[in-house]
Design an enzyme around this catalytic site. Structure first.
Site, PDB file in Angstrom:
ATOM      1  N   PRO A  95       0.822  -1.216   0.000  1.00  6.63           N
ATOM      2  CA  PRO A  95       0.000   0.000   0.000  1.00  6.63           C
ATOM      3  C   PRO A  95       0.855   1.265   0.000  1.00  6.63           C
ATOM      4  O   PRO A  95       0.389   2.338  -0.368  1.00  6.63           O
ATOM      5  CB  PRO A  95      -0.804  -0.097   1.302  1.00  6.63           C
ATOM      6  N   GLU A 122       0.981  -8.722   8.111  1.00 11.27           N
ATOM      7  CA  GLU A 122       1.165  -7.265   8.258  1.00 11.27           C
ATOM      8  C   GLU A 122       2.166  -6.718   7.244  1.00 11.27           C
ATOM      9  O   GLU A 122       2.513  -5.542   7.283  1.00 11.27           O
ATOM     10  CB  GLU A 122       1.606  -6.918   9.682  1.00 11.27           C
ATOM     11  N   ARG A 160      -2.179  -7.190 -21.518  1.00  9.52           N
ATOM     12  CA  ARG A 160      -2.927  -6.556 -22.618  1.00  9.52           C
ATOM     13  C   ARG A 160      -2.033  -5.735 -23.533  1.00  9.52           C
ATOM     14  O   ARG A 160      -2.363  -5.496 -24.674  1.00  9.52           O
ATOM     15  CB  ARG A 160      -4.008  -5.618 -22.052  1.00  9.52           C
ATOM     16  N   ASP A 175      -8.071   2.239 -25.632  1.00  6.90           N
ATOM     17  CA  ASP A 175      -8.637   2.087 -24.292  1.00  6.90           C
ATOM     18  C   ASP A 175      -8.525   3.364 -23.459  1.00  6.90           C
ATOM     19  O   ASP A 175      -7.691   4.221 -23.733  1.00  6.90           O
ATOM     20  CB  ASP A 175      -7.893   0.973 -23.536  1.00  6.90           C
TER      21      ASP A 175
HETATM   22  N1  SAM Z   1       0.332  -3.486   7.363  1.00  7.09           N
HETATM   23  C1  SAM Z   1       0.298  -3.094   5.998  1.00  7.09           C
HETATM   24  C2  SAM Z   1       0.020  -1.605   5.894  1.00  7.09           C
HETATM   25  O1  SAM Z   1      -0.647  -1.073   6.761  1.00  7.09           O
HETATM   26  O2  SAM Z   1       0.445  -0.997   4.901  1.00  7.09           O
HETATM   27  C3  SAM Z   1      -0.772  -3.853   5.227  1.00  7.09           C
HETATM   28  C4  SAM Z   1      -0.421  -5.268   4.977  1.00  7.09           C
HETATM   29  S1  SAM Z   1      -1.589  -6.083   3.957  1.00  7.09           S
HETATM   30  C5  SAM Z   1      -2.757  -6.694   5.126  1.00  7.09           C
HETATM   31  C6  SAM Z   1      -0.756  -7.531   3.425  1.00  7.09           C
HETATM   32  C7  SAM Z   1      -0.154  -7.435   2.045  1.00  7.09           C
HETATM   33  O3  SAM Z   1      -1.164  -7.195   1.084  1.00  7.09           O
HETATM   34  C8  SAM Z   1       0.860  -6.342   1.799  1.00  7.09           C
HETATM   35  O4  SAM Z   1       2.145  -6.693   2.269  1.00  7.09           O
HETATM   36  C9  SAM Z   1       0.818  -6.180   0.304  1.00  7.09           C
HETATM   37  O5  SAM Z   1       1.646  -7.129  -0.350  1.00  7.09           O
HETATM   38  C10 SAM Z   1      -0.635  -6.484  -0.027  1.00  7.09           C
HETATM   39  N2  SAM Z   1      -1.436  -5.278  -0.220  1.00  7.09           N
HETATM   40  C11 SAM Z   1      -2.418  -4.819   0.558  1.00  7.09           C
HETATM   41  N3  SAM Z   1      -2.957  -3.699   0.086  1.00  7.09           N
HETATM   42  C12 SAM Z   1      -2.303  -3.422  -1.059  1.00  7.09           C
HETATM   43  C13 SAM Z   1      -2.389  -2.371  -1.998  1.00  7.09           C
HETATM   44  N4  SAM Z   1      -3.264  -1.382  -1.876  1.00  7.09           N
HETATM   45  N5  SAM Z   1      -1.551  -2.410  -3.060  1.00  7.09           N
HETATM   46  C14 SAM Z   1      -0.652  -3.387  -3.209  1.00  7.09           C
HETATM   47  N6  SAM Z   1      -0.520  -4.421  -2.329  1.00  7.09           N
HETATM   48  C15 SAM Z   1      -1.330  -4.440  -1.265  1.00  7.09           C
END
Ligand code: SAM
Length: 234
Positions: A95, A122, A160, A175
């Site tokens: 994220p 996490e 794509r 697109d």
């Molecule tokens: N503790 C982290 C935080 O607050 O940023 C969130 C961890 S999330 C529950 C678990 C995994 O999901 C992350 O390590 C990532 O690989 C993936 N993930 C979750 N949201 C994402 C997003 N918006 N974009 C990309 N990967 C995401």
């Protein structure tokens, strides 16, 4: 293009990768997608891949050893010619990454190799980033339970753009968010000509290519924050 997905849940990709467009792209050799299970690089009797965060806090973090070893094993699988630029091929789904846009997708599609790191729990121990120096990518300002769905978004969007994957290469050019202007596509119609009193715009039935192109251009809109077209009637 070769894409390696580093994940704890390779089984999540099965139906997705066998699907029509991606299945055909792999059969024809345009795409080579491989799944690598982080667990295969865990050591010890419990094959542990995660542990509690130092300093306390909820949940578990992916440990550096199995993830880094997994990615490094992909480097040794590569041609020596590819190994040098492999670090520029690593994308970590998180994220906190830069937002995935069509422009970023185009950039990723230029690469010969892509290694997608899927987090869980996490997230990742910071030293995974410090060691591998991946490109950090987010698929949006929300939190998923794991990086697998985010990796699927990237694979789908990138595929794509690989020449030959789409039946008609013009589709990707026309697109939304594509081309030089990056406009959002306007409304499209197919048969029947009238449905529940809603008629296909007359211009589309004229056969006049220039008028149709002008009309479509007028219907396309510029992308804005959180945009939708909300085309109702024309
Ligand atoms: N503790 C982290 C935080 O607050 O940023 C969130 C961890 S999330 C529950 C678990 C995994 O999901 C992350 O390590 C990532 O690989 C993936 N993930 C979750 N949201 C994402 C997003 N918006 N974009 C990309 N990967 C995401």
């Amino acid at each position: 293009m070769r894409i390696d997905v580093v994940t704890l849940f390779p089984e999540m990709f099965r139906g997705f990768l066998d699907g029509s467009l991606l299945g055909a792209a792999q059969k024809s050799g345009l795409l080579d997608i491989r799944l690598k299970n982080i667990r295969d690089f865990a050591t010890g009797t419990h094959r542990q891949v995660d542990d509690r965060p130092y300093g306390g806090g909820p949940g578990m973090l992916l440990m550096p050893g199995p993830v880094v070893d997994c990615v490094e094993s992909l480097c040794t699988e590569s041609d020596p010619a590819e190994t040098n630029d492999l670090s520029s091929s690593i994308a970590m789904l998180t994220p906190s990454g830069r937002p995935l846009t069509q422009q970023v997708v185009e950039e990723l599609a230029e690469r010969r190799r892509l290694i997608l790191l899927c987090g869980r729990y996490e997230g990742f121990d910071q030293r995974i980033c410090d060691t591998l120096k991946p490109d950090l990518i987010s698929v949006g300002n929300y939190v998923l339970s794991g990086g697998e769905v985010a990796a699927m978004v990237i694979i789908d969007a990138v595929a794509r753009l690989i020449p030959g994957v789409l039946g008609d290469s013009r589709s990707a050019v026309d697109d939304s968010f594509s081309g030089t202007e990056r406009l959002i596509e306007g409304p499209q119609y197919t048969r029947p000509r009238e449905y529940r009193g809603l008629r296909v715009p007359d211009v589309l039935l004229t056969g006049d290519h220039q008028r149709i192109a002008d009309w479509r251009k007028a219907q396309a809109t510029h992308a804005t924050h959180g945009q939708t077209n909300n085309h109702t009637e024309k």
